[in-house]
Scaffold this motif. Structure first.
Motif, short mmCIF file in Angstrom:
data_model
loop_
_atom_site.label_atom_id
_atom_site.label_comp_id
_atom_site.label_asym_id
_atom_site.label_seq_id
_atom_site.Cartn_x
_atom_site.Cartn_y
_atom_site.Cartn_z
N UNK A 14 0.69 -1.21 -0.30
CA UNK A 14 -0.01 0.04 0.00
C UNK A 14 0.91 1.23 0.23
N UNK A 15 1.87 1.28 0.48
CA UNK A 15 2.73 2.18 0.62
C UNK A 15 3.38 2.66 -0.68
N UNK A 16 3.97 1.68 -1.45
CA UNK A 16 4.35 1.61 -2.76
C UNK A 16 3.23 2.07 -3.62
N UNK A 17 1.90 1.70 -3.46
CA UNK A 17 1.04 1.88 -4.47
C UNK A 17 0.70 3.70 -4.07
N UNK A 22 1.31 9.36 -6.14
CA UNK A 22 1.60 10.60 -6.07
C UNK A 22 2.80 10.90 -7.20
N UNK A 23 3.56 10.00 -7.88
CA UNK A 23 4.46 10.22 -8.86
C UNK A 23 3.26 10.46 -10.25
N UNK A 24 2.40 9.59 -10.19
CA UNK A 24 1.40 9.63 -11.39
C UNK A 24 0.67 11.09 -11.26
N UNK A 25 0.43 11.37 -10.23
CA UNK A 25 -0.25 12.71 -10.24
C UNK A 25 0.58 13.79 -10.62
N UNK A 26 1.93 13.85 -10.15
CA UNK A 26 2.94 14.95 -10.49
C UNK A 26 3.15 14.98 -12.10
N UNK A 27 3.39 13.70 -12.57
CA UNK A 27 3.39 13.64 -14.24
C UNK A 27 2.02 14.10 -15.02
N UNK A 28 1.10 13.59 -14.43
CA UNK A 28 -0.27 14.08 -15.02
C UNK A 28 -0.20 15.48 -14.94
#
Length: 116
Positions: A14-17, A22-28
């Motif tokens: 869950x921590x890795x997800x 968070x990384x997906x949101x930043x790239x988006x």
């Protein structure tokens, strides 16, 4: 090959997800905000697709209908919450020793756990 207790493995996954989301949101955000940002990589491309659909919004119904129990149903969900355990030592005021690995039955330690 090291076996982890399922609770620890679940919390780590869950921590890795969360980190990946968070990384997906930043790239988006970068791709949506900066029109000059390249949308084509070596293997993948990103496209902005806009969809429109009509949705039912029950908040727009008259209150008499929204609050009428004839139009409601009960929904039951089950949630597994993973939380960090407290200190390994027993709390002050209790004279019970912490269980040792030898005092836990081997079959119950990692029941259903498959080696990775």
């Amino acid at each position: 090959m090291q076996l982890k207790p399922p609770a620890d493995e679940l919390a780590e996954i869950r921590a890795e997800i969360a980190r990946l989301r968070a990384r997906e949101g930043a790239l988006r955000e970068i791709l949506l905000r900066d029109a000059a940002m390249p949308k084509i990589g070596r293997v993948h491309k990103v496209e902005l697709v806009t969809n429109r659909q009509r949705i039912f919004d029950p908040r727009l119904l008259p209150e008499a209908i929204r609050l009428d129990p004839a139009y409601t149903r009960e929904k039951v969900t089950r949630v597994l919450r993973a939380t960090r355990k407290g200190p390994a030592t027993p709390e002050a005021g209790t004279n019970q020793p912490a269980p040792t690995p030898q005092s836990v039955a081997p079959a119950g330690r990692f029941a259903g756990q498959q080696p990775h």
